[in-house]
Design a protein around this motif. Structure first.
Motif, PDB file in Angstrom:
ATOM      1  N   SER A  65       0.856  -1.191   0.000  1.00  0.00           N
ATOM      2  CA  SER A  65       0.000   0.000   0.000  1.00  0.00           C
ATOM      3  C   SER A  65       0.894   1.243   0.000  1.00  0.00           C
ATOM      4  CB  SER A  65      -0.879  -0.031   1.252  1.00  0.00           C
ATOM      5  OG  SER A  65      -1.607   1.169   1.323  1.00  0.00           O
ATOM      6  N   LEU A  66       0.578   2.188  -0.887  1.00  0.00           N
ATOM      7  CA  LEU A  66       1.486   3.331  -1.085  1.00  0.00           C
ATOM      8  C   LEU A  66       0.795   4.636  -0.768  1.00  0.00           C
ATOM      9  CD1 LEU A  66       2.916   2.004  -4.451  1.00  0.00           C
ATOM     10  CD2 LEU A  66       4.208   2.207  -2.311  1.00  0.00           C
ATOM     11  N   LYS A  67       1.594   5.576  -0.307  1.00  0.00           N
ATOM     12  CA  LYS A  67       1.036   6.891  -0.007  1.00  0.00           C
ATOM     13  C   LYS A  67       1.791   7.963  -0.803  1.00  0.00           C
ATOM     14  CE  LYS A  67       3.836   7.501   4.146  1.00  0.00           C
ATOM     15  NZ  LYS A  67       4.823   6.505   3.725  1.00  0.00           N
ATOM     16  N   HIS A  68       1.258   9.176  -0.760  1.00  0.00           N
ATOM     17  CA  HIS A  68       1.831  10.308  -1.484  1.00  0.00           C
ATOM     18  C   HIS A  68       3.332  10.418  -1.215  1.00  0.00           C
ATOM     19  CE1 HIS A  68       1.409  14.049  -3.692  1.00  0.00           C
ATOM     20  NE2 HIS A  68       2.157  14.656  -2.790  1.00  0.00           N
ATOM     21  N   ASN A  69       4.122  10.573  -2.313  1.00  0.00           N
ATOM     22  CA  ASN A  69       5.583  10.750  -2.227  1.00  0.00           C
ATOM     23  C   ASN A  69       6.389   9.499  -1.935  1.00  0.00           C
ATOM     24  OD1 ASN A  69       6.011  13.297  -3.102  1.00  0.00           O
ATOM     25  ND2 ASN A  69       5.912  14.258  -1.080  1.00  0.00           N
ATOM     26  N   ASP A  70       5.759   8.342  -1.805  1.00  0.00           N
ATOM     27  CA  ASP A  70       6.556   7.111  -1.751  1.00  0.00           C
ATOM     28  C   ASP A  70       7.289   6.979  -3.078  1.00  0.00           C
ATOM     29  OD1 ASP A  70       5.982   6.310   0.801  1.00  0.00           O
ATOM     30  OD2 ASP A  70       4.351   4.946   0.224  1.00  0.00           O
ATOM     31  N   LEU A  71       8.489   6.391  -3.028  1.00  0.00           N
ATOM     32  CA  LEU A  71       9.334   6.334  -4.224  1.00  0.00           C
ATOM     33  C   LEU A  71       9.254   4.964  -4.899  1.00  0.00           C
ATOM     34  CD1 LEU A  71      11.533   7.711  -5.986  1.00  0.00           C
ATOM     35  CD2 LEU A  71      13.240   6.832  -4.355  1.00  0.00           C
ATOM     36  N   LEU A  72       9.038   4.965  -6.215  1.00  0.00           N
ATOM     37  CA  LEU A  72       9.107   3.730  -6.993  1.00  0.00           C
ATOM     38  C   LEU A  72      10.338   3.793  -7.894  1.00  0.00           C
ATOM     39  CD1 LEU A  72       5.469   2.975  -8.279  1.00  0.00           C
ATOM     40  CD2 LEU A  72       6.557   2.283  -6.134  1.00  0.00           C
ATOM     41  N   ILE A  73      11.011   2.640  -8.005  1.00  0.00           N
ATOM     42  CA  ILE A  73      12.161   2.522  -8.900  1.00  0.00           C
ATOM     43  C   ILE A  73      11.748   1.631 -10.057  1.00  0.00           C
ATOM     44  CG2 ILE A  73      14.540   1.674  -9.125  1.00  0.00           C
ATOM     45  CD1 ILE A  73      14.317   4.015  -7.230  1.00  0.00           C
ATOM     46  N   ILE A  74      11.931   2.132 -11.267  1.00  0.00           N
ATOM     47  CA  ILE A  74      11.673   1.331 -12.462  1.00  0.00           C
ATOM     48  C   ILE A  74      13.035   0.943 -13.017  1.00  0.00           C
ATOM     49  CG2 ILE A  74      10.572   1.312 -14.730  1.00  0.00           C
ATOM     50  CD1 ILE A  74       8.502   3.224 -13.573  1.00  0.00           C
ATOM     51  N   HIS A  75      13.315  -0.337 -12.961  1.00  0.00           N
ATOM     52  CA  HIS A  75      14.661  -0.821 -13.271  1.00  0.00           C
ATOM     53  C   HIS A  75      14.933  -0.938 -14.779  1.00  0.00           C
ATOM     54  CE1 HIS A  75      15.860  -1.770  -9.131  1.00  0.00           C
ATOM     55  NE2 HIS A  75      14.581  -2.021  -8.926  1.00  0.00           N
ATOM     56  N   SER A  76      16.204  -1.161 -15.116  1.00  0.00           N
ATOM     57  CA  SER A  76      16.657  -1.417 -16.498  1.00  0.00           C
ATOM     58  C   SER A  76      16.227  -0.307 -17.455  1.00  0.00           C
ATOM     59  CB  SER A  76      16.105  -2.751 -17.021  1.00  0.00           C
ATOM     60  OG  SER A  76      16.245  -3.768 -16.073  1.00  0.00           O
ATOM     61  N   ALA A  77      16.297   0.932 -16.993  1.00  0.00           N
ATOM     62  CA  ALA A  77      15.777   2.044 -17.796  1.00  0.00           C
ATOM     63  C   ALA A  77      16.882   2.877 -18.448  1.00  0.00           C
ATOM     64  CB  ALA A  77      14.898   2.930 -16.918  1.00  0.00           C
ATOM     65  N   GLY A  78      18.120   2.355 -18.440  1.00  0.00           N
ATOM     66  CA  GLY A  78      19.241   3.147 -18.955  1.00  0.00           C
ATOM     67  C   GLY A  78      19.325   3.222 -20.465  1.00  0.00           C
ATOM     68  N   ALA A  79      18.682   2.274 -21.174  1.00  0.00           N
ATOM     69  CA  ALA A  79      18.736   2.265 -22.640  1.00  0.00           C
ATOM     70  C   ALA A  79      17.353   2.536 -23.217  1.00  0.00           C
ATOM     71  CB  ALA A  79      19.241   0.914 -23.150  1.00  0.00           C
ATOM     72  N   TYR A  80      17.291   3.367 -24.236  1.00  0.00           N
ATOM     73  CA  TYR A  80      16.028   3.695 -24.899  1.00  0.00           C
ATOM     74  C   TYR A  80      15.007   4.225 -23.884  1.00  0.00           C
ATOM     75  CZ  TYR A  80      18.561   1.019 -28.336  1.00  0.00           C
ATOM     76  OH  TYR A  80      19.552   0.569 -29.170  1.00  0.00           O
TER      77      TYR A  80
END
Ligand SMILES: *Cc1c(COP(=O)(O)O)cnc(C)c1O
Length: 402
Positions: free
Chosen positions: A342-357
Motif C-alpha cells: 500500500s502506497l502513499k503520497h511521495n513514496d518512491l518507486l524505482i523502475i529498473h533497467s531504464a538506462g537504454a532507450y
C-alpha cells in the motif's frame, strides 16, 4: 545502486533518471576483454543513451560511437570520441548530413542502399574527397528458427541483399570518390541466442572472402549491436561466447572487428525514479498513479516491454496494481499487475533497467518537461542533465506570438 535512493529523489526531484557509471565501465571492460588478442573496436550505439556525459564516460575508456544522425555524430565528437572511431549508420541520410560527416572525416559512412551510395559519391565528388564506406548487408536469417525481433531479413527496410551488396562493392571500388573498406550487419535487438549471430557472421565472412578474391580488401568487419540484457529472467549471451563465435566465423581474415552495443552497455546501468501521487480503485482494480509517464519512459507503452518495479523502503502486504502516469492515454503505464505494498503520497518507486532507450525516447507530450539525469560514480552523485523547464519548451514558439 547502493546510494540512498530516497536521498537522491529528494536532492534532484522526480521523475529522475539515474545511471551507474561504474556498471557501464564494467560492461565496457568485460566486452573489450572478450575481444582481447584481436584488433577490435567497440562503437557504442549512441541512440541507446546519448547523454554527453555517458558518451564521454565510454570515450574515456576508448570506446568509439555508432551514430544514426548527424546530431549523434556531433554528440560523439563533443563528448570526445576520436573521429576515426565514429561510424555513421542509418537507413536514410540527408545530403547535408553526408556532407558534414565527410568534412568531419569520420571512420565510416555505412550505406544501406544503392541510391544512398550514389548520393554519397555525389557529395564526396563535390567536396573532392574519398568517402570511406561500409555496406550494411542483410544476411536474411530465417526467423522461423530464431524467433527474435529481427532487422536482418530481406523483407525489412534495413540493409541490402548479398547479391546487391556485391554489385555495390564492385561499383564503389571503381569509383574515384568511394573507398569500400568496411562491411556491416545488424540483425536485431535484445538478442538472447548466439546462433543467429554466428550464422550471420559466417554468411558475411564468406562475402568478405569472395570480395577479397576480386581484390576488394575489407578492413572493418562490423557485427552490429543487439546483445540482449536481463529485464526479468532472460538468459543472455556471455561476452566471451559472443567474441569467440565472431573469431570462429572470421578465422583467417585480417580484419578489425567492430561491434555496436547499445542496450548491453547501459540498460541495466539505469533506473527511473518516480514518486507516487496517489492510489485509486476503479471497479475493483487498483491503480498507482505516479509523477513519471510514457513521455519519460516509452518502452512499456511502445513495446509492451517489461520493467521491474519496486517500492523503496515501504513495508506491508503486497497486492496487484497497475502503475500508471498522468498522461491522457490509456497506454500510459509502466507496469500491469505489479505486486506492491500500500502506497502513499511521495513514496518512491524505482523502475529498473531504464538506462537504454529511456531518456532518448522521451518527449514533451502534454507539455511535460523532460526529467533530469544523474550519474553515480565511485560513491558520488552528480547532475548530468538539468530538469527541463517550461521556458525550455516554449522558447522556439514564444518568438512567434503576435
Ligand atoms: C540500434 C542499433 C544498434 C544498437 O542496438 P542494441 O540492441 O541497443 O545493442 C547497433 N547498430 C545499429 C545499426 C543499430 O541500428
Amino acid at each position: 545502486m547502493n546510494n540512498d535512493m530516497n536521498a537522491l529523489a529528494v536532492k534532484y526531484g522526480t521523475p529522475l533518471y539515474v545511471y551507474d557509471f561504474d556498471y557501464i565501465e564494467n560492461r565496457y571492460t568485460t566486452l573489450k576483454d572478450a575481444f582481447a588478442g584481436k584488433k577490435s573496436m567497440i562503437n557504442y550505439a549512441v541512440k541507446a543513451n546519448s547523454n554527453l556525459s555517458v558518451i564521454q564516460h565510454l570515450a574515456n575508456m576508448g570506446a568509439g560511437a555508432d551514430c544514426v544522425s548527424i546530431g549523434e555524430v556531433r554528440r560523439a565528437m563533443d563528448a570526445g570520441v576520436d573521429k576515426y572511431k565514429i561510424i555513421f549508420s542509418g537507413v536514410g541520410k540527408r545530403d547535408d548530413e553526408i556532407r558534414e560527416a565527410l568534412e568531419k572525416d569520420i571512420l565510416l559512412i555505412n550505406l544501406e542502399s544503392e541510391a544512398e551510395m550514389k548520393r554519397v559519391e555525389m557529395v564526396a565528388k563535390e567536396l573532392n574527397k574519398e568517402a570511406r564506406i561500409s555496406i550494411r548487408v542483410n544476411p536474411n536469417i530465417d526467423p522461423q528458427t530464431h524467433p527474435y525481433i529481427s532487422t536482418g531479413l530481406n523483407e525489412n527496410k534495413f540493409g541490402v541483399e548479398i547479391a546487391m551488396a556485391k554489385r555495390m562493392y564492385i561499383y564503389a571500388n571503381k569509383s574515384e570518390f568511394l573507398n569500400p573498406v568496411g562491411i556491416h550487419f545488424h540483425i536485431g535487438s535484445q538478442l538472447t541466442k548466439l546462433d543467429p549471430i554466428k550464422e550471420a557472421c559466417v554468411i558475411v565472412a564468406d562475402l568478405v572472402r569472395s570480395l577479397r578474391a576480386i581484390k576488394i580488401d575489407i578492413k572493418f568487419f562490423d557485427v552490429g549491436g543487439g546483445i540482449g540484457v536481463v529485464y526479468s529472467d532472460e538468459v543472455t549471451i556471455s561476452a566471451t561466447d559472443y567474441a569467440q563465435a565472431i573469431f570462429e566465423a572470421t578465422k583467417g581474415l585480417d580484419v578489425t572487428l567492430l561491434c555496436e552495443p547499445g542496450r548491453y552497455m547501459v540498460a541495466n546501468a539505469g533506473a527511473f525514479f518516480t514518486s507516487v501521487l496517489y492510489e485509486k480503485v476503479n471497479d475493483g482494480k487498483r491503480f498507482v498513479i505516479v509523477d513519471g509517464a510514457m513521455n519519460d519512459l516509452l518502452r512499456p507503452s511502445l513495446y509492451n516491454a517489461y520493467h521491474k518495479i519496486e517500492a523503496v523502503n515501504v513495508e506491508g502486504e503486497k497486492t496487484s496494481a497497475d502503475v500508471v502516469g498522468p498522461v491522457c492515454e490509456s497506454g500510459d503505464f509502466f507496469g500491469k499487475g505489479v505486486q506492491l505494498p500500500s502506497l502513499k503520497h511521495n513514496d518512491l518507486l524505482i523502475i529498473h533497467s531504464a538506462g537504454a532507450y529511456g531518456f532518448t525516447m522521451a518527449s514533451n507530450y502534454n507539455t511535460r518537461a523532460k526529467a533530469a539525469e544523474v550519474a553515480l560514480e565511485a560513491g558520488e552523485d552528480r547532475l548530468i542533465r538539468a530538469r527541463e523547464t517550461y521556458e525550455d519548451q516554449v522558447r522556439l514558439e514564444l518568438a512567434y506570438l503576435k
